[in-house]
Scaffold this active site. Structure first.
Site, short mmCIF file in Angstrom:
data_model
loop_
_atom_site.label_atom_id
_atom_site.label_comp_id
_atom_site.label_asym_id
_atom_site.label_seq_id
_atom_site.Cartn_x
_atom_site.Cartn_y
_atom_site.Cartn_z
N GLY A 71 0.58 -1.08 0.03
CA GLY A 71 -0.20 -0.31 0.27
C GLY A 71 0.89 1.36 -0.16
O GLY A 71 0.44 2.32 -0.67
N ASN A 151 -8.12 3.76 8.86
CA ASN A 151 -7.97 2.25 9.76
C ASN A 151 -7.73 2.50 11.17
O ASN A 151 -7.99 1.44 11.56
CB ASN A 151 -6.10 2.82 9.45
CG ASN A 151 -5.37 3.98 9.71
OD1 ASN A 151 -6.08 4.52 8.90
ND2 ASN A 151 -4.44 3.39 10.71
N GLN A 179 -7.76 -0.50 3.68
CA GLN A 179 -8.76 -1.36 4.53
C GLN A 179 -9.93 -1.75 4.50
O GLN A 179 -10.66 -2.36 4.86
CB GLN A 179 -8.78 -0.24 6.09
CG GLN A 179 -7.81 -0.25 6.24
CD GLN A 179 -7.12 -0.78 7.29
OE1 GLN A 179 -7.46 -2.23 7.87
NE2 GLN A 179 -5.98 -1.12 8.22
N HIS A 201 -1.05 -7.28 2.82
CA HIS A 201 -1.49 -7.71 3.82
C HIS A 201 -3.46 -7.26 5.07
O HIS A 201 -2.54 -7.79 6.10
CB HIS A 201 -0.28 -7.37 4.80
CG HIS A 201 -0.38 -6.22 5.13
ND1 HIS A 201 -0.18 -6.10 6.80
CD2 HIS A 201 0.53 -4.96 4.69
CE1 HIS A 201 -0.10 -4.60 6.55
NE2 HIS A 201 0.87 -4.23 5.38
N THR A 237 11.25 -7.30 -12.78
CA THR A 237 10.90 -8.49 -12.54
C THR A 237 9.75 -9.15 -11.78
O THR A 237 10.07 -8.32 -10.74
CB THR A 237 11.90 -10.11 -12.50
OG1 THR A 237 12.91 -9.04 -13.83
CG2 THR A 237 10.96 -11.11 -13.15
N CYS A 322 1.99 6.95 26.04
CA CYS A 322 2.76 8.03 26.24
C CYS A 322 3.91 8.30 26.75
O CYS A 322 5.25 7.14 26.17
CB CYS A 322 2.53 6.05 28.56
SG CYS A 322 0.83 5.71 28.11
#
Length: 371
Positions: A71, A151, A179, A201, A237, A322
């Site tokens: 992506g 997302n 997404q 993925h 390729t 944090c």
């Protein structure tokens, strides 16, 4: 509690069918797809089939699909490639403040070399108001890029309406749909988009593979120069092994769209959280116009990372970080004007094809024990 994975928006496991489709290429089909001899021709056929499978899930021509490494590369090719090829027409790009870093950072890079970028605001649900787009357009605007779905919150953007605005003004329109594929219907013609990003993925394909839809007639400058692979837009390729995996994943994704199972589980999860915690749990994002698998919730006056740390067998994401005792909200929640006392307790649960009701029940019980 057994290990539970509720972070499907971050990455998905490979579907068994995808693994099976790729296996033959581990032992055979080693030829170069550009070669004209017996070893190259079957590889070229597999690559073409994969391109057709990807094209079918978004209803475009196979010739409009360019395979990429994922992506991020697809987004970079869309933004930089279009700017470099078309900057003689204008230098203004419009995007939103809640985009993925793979959009935000290329835009900031382009600003360094002469582009002007407008980062529009969103409303409290994380949705881009159409007036923000209309008001941002200038005579120099050549490209608009707005994500299909967010997302973090899962909020769906009014892509078709923005596409109509872009079309009216003769402006190219790109959307990052990483997404969305397989979760909600995505048709490039209905959405009026000129370019669209797919990430393998995120839809049960391998990491390292993605695709960019480029509508016929849209001109891009390649990011990688060399031979004429991928219709001259991406030298090197082709990785047929991963392309076959993406193709199979897209074939399955097309069949999965409209399946209510994941949405029903997500709705059940939210109802269980509301029953257990009442006003102490708040939904972030649009209540209806969001991905069917995404639940971004805040536990009021709690710290999201503390909650996850107390459930080490749960894989999910936080909406804050944090740093030296202070809380920093994610850029998305910050732009949505989420109060710190709410945003600091944000958790994103993203469900997937293999999530079960029992897993949801276990997570709710664990949260009850902690809180």
């Amino acid at each position: 509690m057994e290990k539970i994975y509720l972070d499907y928006n971050a990455s998905t496991p490979m579907a068994p069918e995808v693994v099976e489709a790729m296996k033959p290429l581990l032992d055979d089909f080693y030829g170069n797809s550009s070669a004209l001899h017996w070893a190259g021709k079957p590889v070229k056929e597999l690559l073409q089939k994969a391109r057709e499978q990807v094209a079918e899930v978004i209803a475009c021509s196979p010739r409009e699909i360019i395979f990429t490494s994922g992506g991020s590369e697809a987004n970079n090719l869309a933004l930089k490639g279009f700017y470099f090829k078309n900057r003689h027409k204008g230098n203004h790009i419009i995007t939103s403040k809640i985009e993925h870093p793979a959009i935000i950072n290329p835009c900031k890079f382009l600003e360094q070399i002469g582009a002007k970028v407008t980062f529009v605001d969103v409303d409290r649900y994380g949705k881009v108001p159409l007036d923000e787009i209309k008001n941002a357009i200038t005579k120099e605007t050549i490209l608009i890029s707005i994500m299909h779905s967010n997302n973090e919150t899962g909020t769906l953007q009014p892509i078709k309406e923005i596409g109509l605005i872009a079309e009216t003004h003769g402006i190219a329109f790109h959307t990052d749909a990483s997404q969305s594929i397989g979760k909600v219907p995505v048709n490039v013609n209905d959405l009026k988009v000129d370019m669209l990003t797919i990430a393998g993925h995120k839809l049960y394909a391998p990491k390292g593979i993605g695709a960019l839809f480029i509508r016929e007639g849209i001109q891009l400058e390649p990011l990688i120069h060399g031979a004429g692979h991928e219709f001259g837009l991406r030298a090197g390729t082709e990785n047929t092994l991963l392309a076959v995996g993406l193709g199979k994943a897209c074939e399955i994704a097309k069949q999965q769209v409209g399946n209510p199972q994941i949405k029903d589980l997500t709705d059940y999860f939210w109802s269980q959280l509301k029953d257990a915690f009442g006003d102490q749990v708040v939904l972030n994002g649009h209540p209806k116009d969001r991905l069917p698998n995404t639940l971004n919730v805040s536990f009021v006056r709690k710290i999201g990372q503390d909650l996850l740390s107390a459930i080490p067998n749960l894989a999910a994401s936080t909406g804050s970080a944090c740093h030296a005792g202070s809380i920093e909200l994610s850029p998305v929640l910050k732009v949505m004007d989420i109060l710190e006392e709410i945003g600091m307790g944000a958790l994103r649960f993203s469900l997937g094809r293999y999530t079960t009701k029992d897993e949801i029940d276990q997570v709710v019980e664990s949260l009850k024990r902690i809180l």
